[in-house]
Design an enzyme around this catalytic site. Structure first.
Site, mmCIF file in Angstrom:
data_model
loop_
_atom_site.group_PDB
_atom_site.id
_atom_site.type_symbol
_atom_site.label_atom_id
_atom_site.label_comp_id
_atom_site.label_asym_id
_atom_site.label_seq_id
_atom_site.Cartn_x
_atom_site.Cartn_y
_atom_site.Cartn_z
ATOM 1 N N ASP A 420 24.074 20.865 26.057
ATOM 2 C CA ASP A 420 25.008 21.462 26.794
ATOM 3 C C ASP A 420 26.062 20.289 27.010
ATOM 4 O OD1 ASP A 420 26.753 22.407 28.664
ATOM 5 O OD2 ASP A 420 24.926 23.624 29.960
ATOM 6 N N HIS A 421 27.158 20.533 26.611
ATOM 7 C CA HIS A 421 28.226 19.640 26.742
ATOM 8 C C HIS A 421 28.922 19.503 28.156
ATOM 9 C CE1 HIS A 421 30.573 16.702 24.324
ATOM 10 N NE2 HIS A 421 30.651 17.252 23.217
ATOM 11 N N ARG A 422 28.432 20.187 29.104
ATOM 12 C CA ARG A 422 28.781 20.207 30.335
ATOM 13 C C ARG A 422 28.011 18.934 31.045
ATOM 14 N NH1 ARG A 422 27.926 26.077 32.405
ATOM 15 N NH2 ARG A 422 25.906 25.724 31.269
#
Length: 450
Positions: A420-422
């Protein structure tokens, strides 16, 4: 007169909103004990035997076999109290007719019927399915053994955490004990080491024939239409939600697994419990998560916060007759390779035999996906919502590789890492994957964490 209490379909696991009645295990007029299984239902994950939290005489059942019921819908009613002994359900005596419902009864959502009755379809349609956390009607004459708990997950959680439900006052309506109450009690009073989980509240069976009945489909001029239900429907919903909500990215690397295979062979030659390759990969994952804890996380968009989780609960893919399921190894970060191997073997056997509880299929914080067993080299998997990362492992196959400056045939595996790039940037994800690859190529790297 005994008090008639309504038992509704409980929360059988995270994300499950409905179940199909497969088989009734009790009849109207039967005497049931507290926590006795009364109905077998099929959820999107498994076949589950649902226990009733009340003891007494069954006065009504709701839903024929094959009926889909939402969580919170009535399952049955039980007459509890001193006025409902076993002798009330006399064999051969004709059951009394159902009393006509009053206007207050029809609008209350509580079913009050006489002993030995089977609620007719018209009556069932008038009953409003209450929430799965709603309290049953108050019962002054209820036996002392009854505990204000409806969800089997709450009972199981209490057993696992060593919490005495009889000492809790629930925060739900009429003192109903909720999951949050058990977690709070466990937090304030740590689980004693001697506490052991008791019998599972929900036993699960795998029966492909019944799954086929639900998914047989129907032919139309435009093709065969198969209902998107059960496991397939749950997977579709979860993966769709993952794609909608999570901005994922994937990186991958090839690694020389020759030394890892040799290390496993040496371990198993020394005697004792065998260590599986999957367990070694799981141990590498937990070591990598200890080094990069920001990846053992989830995102709370409502609060606009990244939640870094304190414990690693490792999910791993297991193929069964009902499809692919993901059992969860609890507290995987605290287990060594042998312990992981034993637990993963137990969960795999239980999954294939259909004996996992819904609680053993939920609550993961990180997933290990060994798609190499299908004979493929690589994949870009969709994250298991709401987790933030997944490690994928392809097949280990002999390939040409430059080893110590010379071309040689080595056992090579492709590793992929979806995240998850967040929760992190590419540097963290790359560091995690590179550490995993280093451990695969040189297992001695793991000695630093043992």
């Amino acid at each position: 007169m005994a008090v008639v209490r309504e038992f509704t379909l409980p929360d059988l696991g995270e994300g499950l909103t409905e179940a199909q009645v497969v088989r009734w295990m009790v009849n109207v007029g039967d005497v049931v004990a507290v926590d006795q299984p009364v109905v077998e239902v099929e959820t999107a994950k498994a076949m589950v035997e649902v226990p009733c939290p009340y003891g007494g005489v069954v006065t009504a059942r709701f839903g024929d076999e094959g009926t889909e019921l939402p969580v919170g819908a009535p399952l049955l009613t039980v007459a509890v109290g001193d006025a409902a002994p076993a002798g009330d359900a006399g064999a051969g005596d004709p059951p009394p007719r159902e009393a006509a419902p009053t206007a207050a009864d029809e609008g209350s959502g509580n079913v009050l019927v006489g002993y030995g009755t089977q609620a007719p379809a018209a009556r069932r349609r008038r009953v409003r399915p209450p929430s799965h956390e709603s309290a049953p009607p108050a019962a002054e004459s209820a036996p002392a053994t009854a505990v204000a708990v409806i969800s089997p997950l709450v009972r199981r959680l209490a057993r696992e955490r060593g919490v005495d439900l009889g000492r809790l006052r629930g925060s739900g309506p009429d003192g109903l004990i909720l999951r949050a109450d058990v977690e709070q009690a466990a937090h304030t009073a740590p689980t004693p080491p001697e506490a052991q989980p008791a019998a599972r509240p929900a036993a699960v069976r795998t029966e492909p024939a019944r799954t086929g009945r639900r998914d047989a489909g129907r032919r139309r001029p435009d093709g065969l239409r198969v209902p998107l239900r059960g496991v397939r429907g749950a997977v579709a919903e979860k993966l769709s939600r993952s794609r909608r909500e999570i901005p994922d990215a994937t990186c991958w690397v090839d690694a020389d697994a020759t030394e890892l295979m040799a290390a496993r062979k040496a371990m198993n030659a020394s005697g004792g419990a065998k260590v599986s390759l999957l367990a070694l990969l799981a141990r590498i994952c937990t070591a990598a998560l200890a080094k990069y804890p920001e990846l053992n996380a989830t995102v709370d968009m409502a609060a606009q916060e990244i939640v870094r989780l304190p414990d690693v609960h490792l999910g791993f893919a297991a193929q069964t007759d009902r499809g692919l399921v993901v059992p969860v190894v609890r507290d995987a970060g605290a287990r060594n390779a042998v312990e992981l191997s034993v637990e993963m073997a137990r969960l795999t056997d239980a999954a294939r035999a259909g004996k996992l509880s819904p609680a053993e299929l939920t609550g993961g914080t990180f997933t290990l996906n060994n798609y190499g067993v299908f004979g493929v080299d690589g994949s870009t998997p969709i994250l298991n919502h709401p987790e933030a990362a997944m490690l994928g492992v392809g097949r280990i196959a002999p390939k040409p590789w430059v080893h110590q400056g010379e071309l040689a045939v080595r056992q090579v595996v492709q590793l992929s890492f979806t995240f998850d790039h967040r929760v992190c940037d590419g540097g963290t994800a790359g560091g995690f994957l590179r550490y995993v690859a280093d451990c695969v190529e040189e297992p001695a790297v793991l000695l630093r964490t043992l």
